[in-house]
Design a protein around this motif. Structure first.
Motif, PDB file in Angstrom:
ATOM      1  N   ASP A  94      25.371  46.901  23.166  1.00  0.00           N
ATOM      2  CA  ASP A  94      25.924  47.670  22.048  1.00  0.00           C
ATOM      3  C   ASP A  94      26.096  49.150  22.381  1.00  0.00           C
ATOM      4  O   ASP A  94      26.498  49.938  21.525  1.00  0.00           O
ATOM      5  N   PRO A  96      27.995  52.333  23.838  1.00  0.00           N
ATOM      6  CA  PRO A  96      29.403  52.658  24.115  1.00  0.00           C
ATOM      7  C   PRO A  96      29.682  52.622  25.617  1.00  0.00           C
ATOM      8  O   PRO A  96      28.868  53.116  26.410  1.00  0.00           O
ATOM      9  N   PRO A  97      30.800  52.038  26.021  1.00  0.00           N
ATOM     10  CA  PRO A  97      31.096  51.908  27.452  1.00  0.00           C
ATOM     11  C   PRO A  97      31.044  53.221  28.221  1.00  0.00           C
ATOM     12  O   PRO A  97      30.548  53.261  29.348  1.00  0.00           O
ATOM     13  N   SER A 149      35.488  47.229  36.312  1.00  0.00           N
ATOM     14  CA  SER A 149      36.353  46.683  35.256  1.00  0.00           C
ATOM     15  C   SER A 149      35.913  45.290  34.851  1.00  0.00           C
ATOM     16  O   SER A 149      35.968  44.926  33.665  1.00  0.00           O
ATOM     17  N   LEU A 152      32.953  45.632  32.509  1.00  0.00           N
ATOM     18  CA  LEU A 152      33.384  46.085  31.181  1.00  0.00           C
ATOM     19  C   LEU A 152      34.172  44.997  30.457  1.00  0.00           C
ATOM     20  O   LEU A 152      34.072  44.864  29.228  1.00  0.00           O
ATOM     21  N   ARG A 155      31.764  42.604  28.958  1.00  0.00           N
ATOM     22  CA  ARG A 155      31.067  43.188  27.800  1.00  0.00           C
ATOM     23  C   ARG A 155      31.943  43.238  26.559  1.00  0.00           C
ATOM     24  O   ARG A 155      31.448  43.191  25.433  1.00  0.00           O
ATOM     25  N   THR A 156      33.254  43.381  26.749  1.00  0.00           N
ATOM     26  CA  THR A 156      34.155  43.590  25.620  1.00  0.00           C
ATOM     27  C   THR A 156      34.975  42.355  25.258  1.00  0.00           C
ATOM     28  O   THR A 156      35.718  42.369  24.279  1.00  0.00           O
ATOM     29  N   ARG A 158      37.411  41.213  27.008  1.00  0.00           N
ATOM     30  CA  ARG A 158      38.779  41.394  27.472  1.00  0.00           C
ATOM     31  C   ARG A 158      38.926  40.868  28.897  1.00  0.00           C
ATOM     32  O   ARG A 158      37.936  40.557  29.573  1.00  0.00           O
ATOM     33  N   ASP A 162      43.118  43.749  31.782  1.00  0.00           N
ATOM     34  CA  ASP A 162      43.588  44.355  30.534  1.00  0.00           C
ATOM     35  C   ASP A 162      43.938  45.823  30.798  1.00  0.00           C
ATOM     36  O   ASP A 162      43.176  46.554  31.453  1.00  0.00           O
ATOM     37  N   ARG A 164      43.970  48.479  28.967  1.00  0.00           N
ATOM     38  CA  ARG A 164      43.033  49.483  28.468  1.00  0.00           C
ATOM     39  C   ARG A 164      41.769  49.549  29.317  1.00  0.00           C
ATOM     40  O   ARG A 164      41.228  50.633  29.550  1.00  0.00           O
ATOM     41  N   ILE A 165      41.312  48.394  29.788  1.00  0.00           N
ATOM     42  CA  ILE A 165      40.151  48.372  30.680  1.00  0.00           C
ATOM     43  C   ILE A 165      40.477  49.126  31.965  1.00  0.00           C
ATOM     44  O   ILE A 165      39.693  49.953  32.452  1.00  0.00           O
TER      45      ILE A 165
END
Length: 209
Positions: A94, A96-97, A149, A152, A155-156, A158, A162, A164-165
């Motif tokens: 939880d 923030p990245p 990436s 991340l 974790r998200t 995605r 992606d 945005r990643i």
């Protein structure tokens, strides 16, 4: 980041002591890198050849190229990427990245400065002075970006591809690259870790006019 790290807080918790084969590989890698820096200091980067490095390290040229694909890689290659991935995966889900990456990078750089400060300074000077090293650094950072990436993305929820990643990871690593170059261009003055924190603050809040 640079040479194979010594014991640090970034070391994976389940890491096992190195066996004889791994110790021999590490010894060879260190010998090659030490010889390279000595030759560069004595005669310059361009004049230093793989053959000379091999002779100084008491190995064959093919051994040098087996450990490092290019001369630039001798300066740039390190063992921190897998440890950074492990450290990033260990951050709370939880969180923030950007904060996760900030804390992971701070930990990695603190470990590096503690164990390899002179290596960091030599590497940074060469990054500033040698265009081929800067270009290769950009390539190797692309590989690092793919590894981070993927973490991340997991974790998200995605895809690692992606857009945005990719943009987010590239922006953070780009900030690291520019701070490192800026530090080198300005006589390596100031606290590098604080400067990276400030760079990530800029990514988080934007430019304030």
């Amino acid at each position: 980041m640079a040479a194979t790290p010594r014991t640090s807080s970034l070391t994976a918790p389940d890491a096992q002591p190195m066996g004889l084969r791994e110790r021999k590989k590490l010894k060879t890698r260190v010998a090659i890198r030490t010889a390279t820096y000595r030759l560069i200091q004595e005669q310059g980067y361009e004049a230093t050849t793989i053959e000379q490095i091999a002779e100084a390290a008491e190995v064959s040229p093919s051994t040098v190229l087996r450990y490092f694909a290019t001369k630039e890689d001798i300066v740039l290659t390190d063992a921190y990427d897998p440890l950074m991935v492990t450290a990033l995966r260990s951050r709370p889900l939880d969180e923030p990245p950007l904060e996760s990456l900030r804390l992971m990078m701070r930990e990695a750089l603190t470990s590096f400065v503690t164990a390899e400060e002179e290596e960091l300074r030599r590497r940074t000077r060469l990054m500033v002075e040698i265009p081929a090293i800067r270009a290769r650094m950009t390539e190797t950072m692309s590989d690092t970006a793919k590894l981070l990436s993927q973490v991340l993305a997991d974790r998200t929820g995605r895809s690692a591809d992606d857009l945005r990643i990719r943009i987010f990871t590239a922006a953070v690593l780009g900030a690291l690259r520019e701070v490192t170059l800026y530090w080198g261009e300005h006589g390596q003055e100031g606290d590098l870790i604080t400067m990276i924190d400030e760079a990530l603050d800029t990514l988080e809040t934007g430019l304030r006019l």
